[in-house]
Write an enzyme that holds these catalytic residues in place. Sequence first.
Site, PDB file in Angstrom:
ATOM      1  CB  SER A 100     -15.019   2.083  13.362  1.00  0.00           C
ATOM      2  OG  SER A 100     -14.604   2.192  14.806  1.00  0.00           O
ATOM      3  CG  HIS A 150     -15.105  -6.084  12.565  1.00  0.00           C
ATOM      4  ND1 HIS A 150     -15.221  -5.137  12.022  1.00  0.00           N
ATOM      5  CD2 HIS A 150     -16.153  -6.624  12.426  1.00  0.00           C
ATOM      6  CE1 HIS A 150     -16.798  -4.404  12.429  1.00  0.00           C
ATOM      7  NE2 HIS A 150     -17.374  -5.532  13.021  1.00  0.00           N
ATOM      8  NE  ARG A 202     -18.237   7.413  16.310  1.00  0.00           N
ATOM      9  CZ  ARG A 202     -19.493   6.425  16.695  1.00  0.00           C
ATOM     10  NH1 ARG A 202     -19.846   5.556  17.007  1.00  0.00           N
ATOM     11  NH2 ARG A 202     -20.367   8.113  17.148  1.00  0.00           N
ATOM     12  CE1 TYR A 220     -20.212   7.012  12.724  1.00  0.00           C
ATOM     13  CE2 TYR A 220     -19.781   9.044  13.840  1.00  0.00           C
ATOM     14  CZ  TYR A 220     -20.891   7.988  13.173  1.00  0.00           C
ATOM     15  OH  TYR A 220     -22.726   8.065  13.440  1.00  0.00           O
TER      16      TYR A 220
HETATM   17  P1  A3P Z   1     -22.982   5.239  18.189  1.00  0.00           P
HETATM   18  O1  A3P Z   1     -23.849   4.030  19.350  1.00  0.00           O
HETATM   19  O2  A3P Z   1     -22.257   6.165  18.393  1.00  0.00           O
HETATM   20  O3  A3P Z   1     -25.017   5.528  18.136  1.00  0.00           O
HETATM   21  P2  A3P Z   1     -20.826  -0.074  13.454  1.00  0.00           P
HETATM   22  O4  A3P Z   1     -21.655  -0.345  11.739  1.00  0.00           O
HETATM   23  O5  A3P Z   1     -19.291   0.355  12.969  1.00  0.00           O
HETATM   24  O6  A3P Z   1     -21.213  -1.110  13.618  1.00  0.00           O
HETATM   25  O7  A3P Z   1     -21.092   1.118  14.193  1.00  0.00           O
HETATM   26  C1  A3P Z   1     -22.321   1.548  14.479  1.00  0.00           C
HETATM   27  C2  A3P Z   1     -22.347   3.182  15.239  1.00  0.00           C
HETATM   28  O8  A3P Z   1     -22.570   3.826  14.147  1.00  0.00           O
HETATM   29  C3  A3P Z   1     -23.228   3.678  16.367  1.00  0.00           C
HETATM   30  O9  A3P Z   1     -23.164   4.693  16.787  1.00  0.00           O
HETATM   31  C4  A3P Z   1     -24.196   3.764  15.886  1.00  0.00           C
HETATM   32  O10 A3P Z   1     -25.256   4.546  15.279  1.00  0.00           O
HETATM   33  C5  A3P Z   1     -23.757   5.219  13.856  1.00  0.00           C
HETATM   34  N1  A3P Z   1     -24.466   4.654  12.785  1.00  0.00           N
HETATM   35  C6  A3P Z   1     -25.219   3.612  11.922  1.00  0.00           C
HETATM   36  N2  A3P Z   1     -25.657   4.101  11.192  1.00  0.00           N
HETATM   37  C7  A3P Z   1     -25.566   5.400  10.752  1.00  0.00           C
HETATM   38  C8  A3P Z   1     -25.198   6.281   9.588  1.00  0.00           C
HETATM   39  N3  A3P Z   1     -26.313   5.591   8.764  1.00  0.00           N
HETATM   40  N4  A3P Z   1     -25.021   7.541  10.020  1.00  0.00           N
HETATM   41  C9  A3P Z   1     -23.714   8.005  10.962  1.00  0.00           C
HETATM   42  N5  A3P Z   1     -23.726   6.451  11.489  1.00  0.00           N
HETATM   43  C10 A3P Z   1     -24.745   5.760  11.856  1.00  0.00           C
END
Ligand code: A3P
Length: 317
Positions: free
Chosen positions: A67, A131, A153, A219
């Site tokens: 998320s 989480h 998200r 998000y």
């Molecule tokens: P996507 O797989 O849609 O690209 P988490 O951090 O909760 O594991 O979530 C991962 C998601 O956040 C992934 O989404 C990742 O690419 C995105 N993400 C990671 N760093 C980010 C940033 N600095 N800004 C926006 N989204 C980011």
Amino acid sequence: MALIFDRYKDRLATLPKERGWMTENLYMYQGYWHQSMRRISVENVMAVQDTFKARPTDIYLATLPKSGTTWLKALVFAMVNRNRYKCKPLSTDHPLLVSNPHNCVPFIETKVFINMPTYADAHSPRIFATHIPYTSLPQSILDSSCRIVYLCRNPKDVLVSMFHFANKLREKSCSPLTFEETFELFSKGVMPMGPYWDHVKGYHEFSLECSENVLFLTYEDMKRDATNNVKRLAKFLGCPFTKEEEVNGVVQGIIELCSFENLREVNKQGNVFEGIPNNVFFREGNVGDWTNHLTDEMSQILDQITQEKFQGLDISF
Ligand code: A3P
């Protein structure tokens, strides 16, 4: 320590099971699906429930996996520590220039925090992530009037992100999951820390009951308007930006440092934890990638579930 974990292992054997995303099985504990045998496991959740000691000055970043946890960790770490590590001009020794945000802000449900005195000595405010669903949080967090930020998200993007993540980290002994399989599991509420809707709803209601202590963000809204959300976050966390900081571009400095592009570049190589590459947390970083994966029918099914589950709640993506 081993004895404590044996006790939790015994409890694990009694829990209902479902097919797992990264591990073979997920286990239903207090209404939510959890992994076992991973860094973040149901045994650890049970252990932190029994042992974790919160402090009123603590900050907790609560999310469902996929998320935007990594992004939120980076933003809050940079903001809270901005006097120690400058963001404008950027300190060359800023931890986010060399470390994954997961190494700067730990999850409470990792073994490190179970019966370990070391975390008690950390800087104040301590920043943690979790989480764990609201209803399963350690009582000491609920009693401590500390601040909690919840980031949620769009469920369709969480599903897609989780699908890619799970297949990258899935245990070698398990065959890869198809998108259709993950869709079925997700729709039934079966994902690590799911059901998605219950997790979000739990924290949303908590944020309405305790608006001074719980901030609910999305998000999508962070992507739309990072500046105002970062300012809002800082105010909520008790470290608002001064006019001088705003004029000097500190807010923009933090946003740039924590941008998807920048963090992805820093985390191109290496492992965040054993067996988990840094780069697995940075995939697309966009809103709406679900349109490239879901059929119209799948999209309608998830819309319908979301509408039913979130009826009457002010949650939009
Ligand atoms: P996507 O797989 O849609 O690209 P988490 O951090 O909760 O594991 O979530 C991962 C998601 O956040 C992934 O989404 C990742 O690419 C995105 N993400 C990671 N760093 C980010 C940033 N600095 N800004 C926006 N989204 C980011």
